[in-house]
Structures are given as C-alpha cells and as structure tokens.
Design an enzyme around this catalytic site. Structure first.
Site, mmCIF file in Angstrom:
data_model
loop_
_atom_site.group_PDB
_atom_site.id
_atom_site.type_symbol
_atom_site.label_atom_id
_atom_site.label_comp_id
_atom_site.label_asym_id
_atom_site.label_seq_id
_atom_site.Cartn_x
_atom_site.Cartn_y
_atom_site.Cartn_z
ATOM 1 N N LEU A 127 -3.529 0.686 -9.703
ATOM 2 C CA LEU A 127 -3.813 1.801 -9.743
ATOM 3 C C LEU A 127 -2.647 2.847 -9.195
ATOM 4 O O LEU A 127 -2.157 2.778 -8.169
ATOM 5 C CB LEU A 127 -5.233 2.596 -8.877
ATOM 6 C CG LEU A 127 -5.848 3.889 -8.849
ATOM 7 C CD1 LEU A 127 -7.307 3.668 -8.715
ATOM 8 C CD2 LEU A 127 -5.017 4.728 -8.207
ATOM 9 N N HIS A 231 0.020 0.556 3.119
ATOM 10 C CA HIS A 231 0.909 1.587 3.385
ATOM 11 C C HIS A 231 0.461 3.013 3.308
ATOM 12 O O HIS A 231 -0.944 2.937 3.058
ATOM 13 C CB HIS A 231 1.658 1.539 1.924
ATOM 14 C CG HIS A 231 2.808 2.382 1.575
ATOM 15 N ND1 HIS A 231 2.743 3.774 1.371
ATOM 16 C CD2 HIS A 231 4.206 2.070 1.773
ATOM 17 C CE1 HIS A 231 4.064 4.056 1.259
ATOM 18 N NE2 HIS A 231 4.907 3.347 1.465
#
Length: 337
Positions: A127, A231
């Site tokens: 994505l 992240h």
C-alpha cells in the site's frame, strides 16, 4: 475530486515506477525497479485472467485512480498464498525461562527464532499513497478496498491473512535492526539487501541466515528497540489494521524488524460485516459507504452513498456511474468508520 480503486493494467507501469521512487526504502512490495514491477503486473494479469476458485500462489495489483484525470495516485496489493515460491520467513519473539538452584535465581531470556509459521497465509501489502494525496481518507479507501476484493473473491484466499508493516528506518535510509543482526552475517547494507530481496526473493536468507535462535541481549540497543515497531509513517496503518481485527502476535520482519499483523480472514471486520446484495434502484443520497463491484479485472471500489433495504441496495447515481454498475448488478458495501 473523485477516486476509485481498479485493477492495474500495463499502462500503470510508469506511475507505479514513479511512486516506487518516493517510498524511501524498506518497501519490498513496491521496488523502484521497472523489470520487477513489470513482473508484478504480469503476475497480476495472470491472476485476473484465471476464473477458477482454487487457491493458488497469485498476486493482485490494484491502483487508485483519479476518475476525472485518469492519473494513478496510489496502489495496493493482495497475495493469495505466501511462501509457495520461496519460504516466507519471519522472526518470532519469545522467552526462554531457566532457573538455577545454586544461585536461587530465575533467568528469562528474550529470543528471536527464524520461522516459516505464516506460510500459506494470504497477505495484504504494497500500500502506497502519493504524498500529494494524503488527505480525504484515500489511504482508508486503498486499505479497505482490499478486504472488499477478498469478500467478492473469498474462495481465492486463505483462512488467515497477514500484513507486514515497514519497520524503523533512520534518516540515512538504514535499518538499526538490520545493522544489529542480519547485516553482521551478510556483509550487505540494508538498502542493498532490501533491493535484492524485492527483486529476487528471500532465498538468500535460507542460504545464509543462521537457523539457531538469537538472544536479543546480544543485539545493540538500537536494534532491540526497533523490534516490532512500525515506521512512524506506518502508525496510522497499524491502527487501521487493529481496527479491522488484526493483532501483533510477536512476528516481525527479518529485514527491518517491523511488526507482522495477522487475523483470521473471515473475522476481518470489512470482510465479515460487508453487505453483498443486488442493486435494486438508483436514487439520491444515502449513507456514506465504501462500495465495490465487479469480478477480477472488472473490480472497482469507491466512496459513495447507498441505502440497504429489503429489496436490495439503492445507490446514488454518482456512485453507480463511478463503479460502472446498473440495477441488477451485485455490490459489496461497508460503512465508513
């Protein structure tokens, strides 16, 4: 502006490549490599062309398209059964407890064990939303369109689905987890290993990675701190996955230590709760929903307005036009949350 999700075509290679160059590394499913992206599109075309229901090792590539301009501004992917061409490796974090009578002490050591536990699962991944479009819920449209695709093609997917989140990457594009663990065995920078993996697969891990458990106490502090953390740009994605019913069960990526989330496919909220029904009429207004229609290459998914009644679904005229459906067609829809 109105956007829709559709199956990727050959014409999408250039925008996919341009987006891949913006990922910043650590994004295995969208490598900035034209031949690798071409191979992904070829796999997707083959999957879209097959009409059987048996589960096979397949990849579907979807893109986010601006309906007015035709520009491609995002992408996502679905893998039907991982670990068939190459082993699907993960680390699983666990604890070994040992007791010493002489010292009258109990020791608990955290370990990372290389495993292929998740082989055979389906995967939602790849994505990416163009930085210029990160508003208006388009990330949500990309993410949840995958679950409506699964709902409309349920027989093509496994009973467990996973999602790998990118781990901690420093400002120089390196990975503290890789530098503290695998990088010591491979003699490669994280960027070089990540690029090689994206193009060639995981087999070099099988060839070179030590198979015995790794005691995390032997890792650097920065490597330990990165285990199981997404992240910063992936924290919202992790929350969306949790809202869908995914859980972090101590599996993490062997490259950057990012968390791998898993869920029973039929318990993913947007799979379980989606309404599948015929379009009974076209009208005005309705509830705000995600709505999808079409099989395989004809798949479309948009934000729209609809009402569910005893006779079926009433779609707004705009929603029907953006999907390319008419009265009598089948749609799947789920409320926006």
């Amino acid at each position: 502006m109105t956007f829709r999700i559709r199956a990727a075509t050959d014409d999408d290679l250039k925008p996919l490549y341009e987006m891949a160059k913006l990922t910043g590394g650590g994004f295995t499913n969208l490598p900035p490599d034209r031949p690798a992206l071409r191979a992904k599109l070829d796999r997707s075309h083959a999957a879209l062309a097959r009409t059987g229901d048996a589960i096979e090792d397949e990849l579907f590539v979807l893109v986010l398209e601006n309906i007015a301009t035709g520009e491609v501004r995002g992408t996502c992917q679905l893998f039907t059964q991982v670990g068939q061409r190459h082993p699907f490796y993960s680390y699983r974090r666990g604890t070994l407890t040992q007791h010493s009578r002489e010292l009258e002490r109990t020791f608990r050591a955290e370990m990372l064990t290389l495993t292929t536990d998740l082989e055979g699962s389906s995967e939602v991944g790849g994505l990416f939303l163009h930085p210029g479009e990160r508003a208006g819920g388009l990330g949500l449209l990309l993410a949840r369109s995958r679950y409506l695709f699964i709902r409309l093609h349920r027989a093509r997917f496994a009973d467990r689905v996973l999602a790998e989140l990118r781990g901690i990457i420093d400002e120089a594009g390196g990975s503290p987890f890789w530098d503290g663990l695998a990088g010591r065995f491979f003699g490669l920078t994280f960027q070089a290993a990540d690029e090689f993996n994206a193009i060639n697969g995981h087999q070099f891990i099988a060839d070179l990675m030590p198979k015995h458990p790794i005691y995390t106490a032997m890792l650097t502090e920065t490597a330990r701190a990165a285990i199981g953390l997404p992240h910063p740009s992936g924290r919202a994605a992790m929350r969306m996955l949790e809202h869908e019913g995914f859980r972090y069960e101590q599996y993490c990526d062997i490259f950057d230590g990012g968390p791998t989330m898993t869920a029973p496919t039929d318990q993913v909220r947007s799979v379980r709760d989606a309404v599948v029904a015929l379009v009974a009429a076209l009208g005005d207004g309705g509830d705000d929903v995600l709505v999808a229609a079409g099989e395989l290459a004809a798949f479309r998914c948009v934000f729209g307005q609809a009402r569910v009644g005893a006779e079926g679904v009433t779609l707004s005229a705009d929603t029907a036009r953006n999907l390319g459906v008419a009265v009598g067609d089948t749609v799947a829809l789920i409320g926006r949350f």
